[in-house]
Write an enzyme that holds these catalytic residues in place. Structure first.
Site, short mmCIF file in Angstrom:
data_model
loop_
_atom_site.label_atom_id
_atom_site.label_comp_id
_atom_site.label_asym_id
_atom_site.label_seq_id
_atom_site.Cartn_x
_atom_site.Cartn_y
_atom_site.Cartn_z
N ARG A 15 0.80 -1.23 0.00
CA ARG A 15 0.00 0.00 0.00
C ARG A 15 0.83 1.28 0.00
NH1 ARG A 15 -4.03 -0.17 4.64
NH2 ARG A 15 -2.88 -1.97 5.44
N THR A 79 3.75 -14.05 9.61
CA THR A 79 4.56 -13.61 10.75
C THR A 79 5.15 -14.80 11.53
OG1 THR A 79 2.50 -13.41 12.02
CG2 THR A 79 3.38 -11.39 11.08
N GLU A 159 -7.39 -13.43 14.00
CA GLU A 159 -7.13 -12.42 12.97
C GLU A 159 -8.45 -11.88 12.42
OE1 GLU A 159 -4.11 -11.06 12.10
OE2 GLU A 159 -3.66 -12.15 13.94
N ASN A 232 1.32 1.69 6.94
CA ASN A 232 1.03 0.84 5.79
C ASN A 232 0.85 1.64 4.52
OD1 ASN A 232 0.79 -1.79 7.18
ND2 ASN A 232 -0.84 -0.71 8.26
N ARG A 338 26.25 28.17 3.29
CA ARG A 338 26.58 26.79 2.92
C ARG A 338 27.67 26.24 3.84
NH1 ARG A 338 28.06 27.31 -3.08
NH2 ARG A 338 28.56 25.11 -2.76
N TYR A 371 28.40 37.03 -3.41
CA TYR A 371 28.91 35.68 -3.19
C TYR A 371 30.27 35.74 -2.53
CZ TYR A 371 30.83 31.03 -3.99
OH TYR A 371 31.42 29.80 -3.81
N ASN A 382 33.18 45.92 4.63
CA ASN A 382 31.89 46.13 3.98
C ASN A 382 31.99 45.62 2.55
OD1 ASN A 382 29.48 47.13 2.89
ND2 ASN A 382 29.43 48.71 4.49
N ALA A 385 27.19 45.35 -2.85
CA ALA A 385 26.17 44.61 -3.59
C ALA A 385 26.74 44.11 -4.91
CB ALA A 385 24.97 45.51 -3.86
N ARG A 445 38.94 49.16 -13.80
CA ARG A 445 37.78 49.15 -14.70
C ARG A 445 38.06 50.12 -15.83
NH1 ARG A 445 34.64 52.22 -10.09
NH2 ARG A 445 35.19 54.36 -10.59
C1 UD1 Z 1 -0.35 -8.61 12.39
C2 UD1 Z 1 -0.98 -9.55 13.41
C3 UD1 Z 1 -2.26 -8.93 13.94
C4 UD1 Z 1 -1.99 -7.57 14.52
C5 UD1 Z 1 -1.30 -6.68 13.50
C6 UD1 Z 1 -0.87 -5.40 14.11
C7 UD1 Z 1 -0.34 -11.79 12.69
C8 UD1 Z 1 -0.80 -13.03 12.04
N1 UD1 Z 1 -1.22 -10.80 12.81
O1 UD1 Z 1 -1.27 -8.57 11.30
O2 UD1 Z 1 -2.83 -9.76 14.93
O3 UD1 Z 1 -3.19 -6.96 14.97
O4 UD1 Z 1 -0.12 -7.32 12.97
O5 UD1 Z 1 -0.38 -4.53 13.15
O6 UD1 Z 1 0.78 -11.71 13.14
N2 UD1 Z 1 6.13 -9.78 8.18
C9 UD1 Z 1 7.24 -10.51 7.88
N3 UD1 Z 1 7.11 -11.66 7.16
C10 UD1 Z 1 5.90 -12.11 6.75
C11 UD1 Z 1 4.75 -11.35 7.06
C12 UD1 Z 1 4.89 -10.20 7.80
O7 UD1 Z 1 8.36 -10.13 8.24
O8 UD1 Z 1 5.86 -13.15 6.10
C13 UD1 Z 1 6.29 -8.55 8.97
C14 UD1 Z 1 5.80 -7.32 8.22
O9 UD1 Z 1 6.84 -6.71 7.52
C15 UD1 Z 1 5.33 -6.45 9.37
C16 UD1 Z 1 4.87 -7.45 10.43
O10 UD1 Z 1 5.50 -8.67 10.11
O11 UD1 Z 1 6.39 -5.70 9.91
C17 UD1 Z 1 3.36 -7.60 10.48
O12 UD1 Z 1 2.94 -8.10 9.25
P1 UD1 Z 1 1.57 -7.66 8.59
O13 UD1 Z 1 1.37 -8.36 7.34
O14 UD1 Z 1 1.45 -6.18 8.60
O15 UD1 Z 1 0.55 -8.30 9.67
P2 UD1 Z 1 -0.95 -7.96 9.84
O16 UD1 Z 1 -1.73 -8.74 8.87
O17 UD1 Z 1 -1.15 -6.51 9.87
CA CA Z 2 0.26 -4.58 9.50
#
Ligand code: UD1
Ligand code: CA
Length: 463
Positions: A15, A79, A159, A232, A338, A371, A382, A385, A445
């Site tokens: 996004r 995650t 979730e 996001n 600068r 400058y 002084n 200009a 001059r």
């Molecule tokens: C996650 C939580 C949700 C919580 C929300 C808060 C899970 C399943 N859900 O959801 O409960 O309310 O965050 O913002 O954990 N990331 C990785 N690898 C991955 C996927 C994600 O490193 O494969 C990282 C993303 O970069 C981010 C974080 O994990 O920093 C959260 O991932 P995101 O996809 O935003 O999770 P949400 O669906 O928002």
């Molecule tokens: Ca998120």
């Protein structure tokens, strides 16, 4: 007790609609991930891991030298899958047990106190979740408790996409940050399944596992939503930027700095201000800036890595970078200092004057359209200009030295290297290519002539 900190930063950030990894977007002049690393640096002894995936090369070079170690997650399957990649590296903690604190690279303003409290709530033996109550919980994982009240025992996290209508009414949400006993975390993430609405391995499923094992689950709360808000989209980034700026502005106001409008103030770095400092609207401060007592900054100035001495006045629309301004100096409007510009006390730099890598001693003045580059300017000089130092011959830079009490007329070109002797005067319109003697008038001059009997052409009549 061993503390491991894991910062999740592998997500795509679709996004943001950007070619750059989300966690490298800037908030107040520092990347989102940089903010989180700045906070973890305050958490005492620990090891820090950053999960990288999308834009991994860029993210990994951004963390080089911070002490954090990157662990790649390819592809990104959720995650829970992210944590599966890092668990082989985590300290088991032996008999003492260890704590793993999980933070997010796109939640930049988490406070050190809150993160510390979360790790302490875990203490190597409980699963601690950071939660917050939101008016609109759409999109977040909901905290399931026994009984409806907040006082009930935590049973799990569901979730948003997997939640029932009834569960979606729950307003207590998981912020994405938790602290878990490291040994148990390893066991739990190994058992995760992806049979859910998104086909992902959810880290949040470990909560129900902990409950089933009888491991205590505790929720700690964030003090305000700003510290748990994630980025996001550009809209959310801009919103968080404003909140952060307002917080910084309020702190300066509390300290006695008079900001004309805290909503029109931007600080992307640090600002140290003395007493009775006034800052008008629309100014941007970057890097490390110090303002002495009674300094006044006019509207719409951009000031980066600079020290402004007591009582100095910077008039509107002035741009200052890598410079120092002496006490009582007047600069601007529309001036440009600068890197390497060093102005002494009571120096006056007026509109459309550019100063680079030059030192101006006490009381020197360049008030209009001029400058000064690679110059050493004496006291009370002084500088007229339209005058410039021709400091660059196309290959090398050369110095111009102007002695004390010199008067440079308007529209002069001082071809460096050249020295203007103390107390001398350079006549307006001169092109000076040789050193001038002290105390004398130097003029270079074309001589003015009067042509007697000359008449102006007149129009010839047509046909
Ligand atoms: C996650 C939580 C949700 C919580 C929300 C808060 C899970 C399943 N859900 O959801 O409960 O309310 O965050 O913002 O954990 N990331 C990785 N690898 C991955 C996927 C994600 O490193 O494969 C990282 C993303 O970069 C981010 C974080 O994990 O920093 C959260 O991932 P995101 O996809 O935003 O999770 P949400 O669906 O928002
Ligand atoms: Ca998120």
């Amino acid at each position: 007790m061993a503390l491991d900190i894991v910062i999740m930063a592998a997500g795509k950030g679709t996004r943001m609609k950007s070619r750059h990894p989300k966690v490298l977007h800037q908030l107040a002049g520092r990347s989102l991930l940089g903010h989180v690393l700045g906070t973890t640096a305050q958490l005492g002894e620990h090891r820090c891991w950053v999960i990288t995936g999308h834009g991994a090369d860029a993210v990994e070079s951004a963390i080089a030298g911070t002490g954090a170690v990157s662990v790649r997650q390819m592809p990104q399957l959720g995650t829970g899958h992210a944590i599966q990649q890092v668990v082989p590296h985590l300290a088991d903690g032996g008999a003492e047990g260890g704590t793993t604190l999980i933070l997010n690279g796109d939640v930049p303003l988490i406070a050190a106190d809150t993160a510390r409290a979360l790790a302490q709530a875990c203490g190597g033996e409980r699963l601690a979740l950071l939660t917050i109550v939101l008016d609109d919980a759409t999109g977040y994982g909901r905290i399931l408790r026994s009984g409806d009240a907040m006082g009930g025992r935590v049973l799990g996290i569901v979730e948003h996409k997997d939640a029932s209508e009834r569960q979606r009414e729950i307003r207590e949400v998981y912020t994405g940050m938790m602290a878990a006993p490291t040994a148990a975390l390893k066991r739990w993430v190994a058992a995760l399944k992806n049979d859910n609405a998104q086909g992902e391995f959810y880290l949040t499923d470990i909560v129900a596992m902990a409950v089933a094992e009888g491991v205590p689950v505790v929720a700690t709360h964030a003090s305000d939503d700003t510290e748990v808000l994630g980025v996001n989209s550009p809209l959310q980034l801009a919103d968080l930027e404003r909140r952060f700026q307002r917080r910084q502005a309020d702190a300066l106001l509390e300290a006695g700095v008079r900001l004309a409008d805290p909503a029109r103030f931007d600080l992307r770095g640090t600002l140290a201000a003395g007493q009775d400092v006034e800052i008008d609207v629309g100014c941007v401060f970057e890097g490390a800036v110090t303002l002495g007592n009674e300094v006044r900054i006019g509207a719409h100035c951009v000031i980066r890595d600079a020290a402004i001495g007591a009582g100095a006045v910077i008039h509107p629309f002035t741009h200052i970078e890598g410079a120092s301004v002496g006490a009582g100096a007047l600069v601007g409007p529309y001036a440009r200092l600068r890197p390497g510009a060093v102005l002494g006390e009571q120096v006056h730099i007026g509109n459309f004057v550019e100063v680079k890598n030059s030192t101006l001693a006490k009381g020197a003045k360049a008030n209009h359209l001029a400058y000064l580059g690679d110059a050493t300017v004496g006291e009370r000089v002084n500088y007229g200009a339209g005058s410039i130092t021709a400091n660059y011959d196309g290959a090398n830079k050369h110095r111009t030295v102007i002695g004390d009490d010199v008067h440079i007329g308007s529209n002069c070109v001082l071809i460096a290297p050249v020295t203007i002797g103390a107390g001398g005067t350079v006549g307006g319109g001169s092109t000076i290519s040789k050193d001038t003697p002290a105390g004398q008038l130097s003029v270079a001059r074309g001589k003015q002539v009067a042509v007697a009997g000359w008449t102006r052409p007149v129009k010839t009549k047509k046909g």
